[in-house]
Scaffold this motif. Structure first.
Motif: not given
Length: 65
Positions: A33-41
């Protein structure tokens, strides 16, 4: 079976990072995974408990971490 245990261990590590880091970078043997962003923490800190069902010494050793 050994490969599945390795994949499970790596997947759990990746999921924990996604849940706890703003931006995730991960390079493993099976997942990247590269620069993976999850907005639902998750609300639980540091992350929700992770439950894995199964039997065997290798599985128990893997999920106990």
């Amino acid at each position: 079976m050994k490969i599945q245990i390795e994949q499970l261990a790596e997947a759990v590590e990746l999921i924990k990072r996604i849940w706890t880091q703003e931006k995730t970078n991960f390079h493993g043997k099976y997942y990247t995974a590269r620069d993976l962003v999850s907005y639902l923490k998750p609300l639980q800190k540091p992350h929700p408990p992770i439950s894995v069902g199964g039997k065997g010494d290798k599985l128990l050793t893997t999920v106990a971490c």
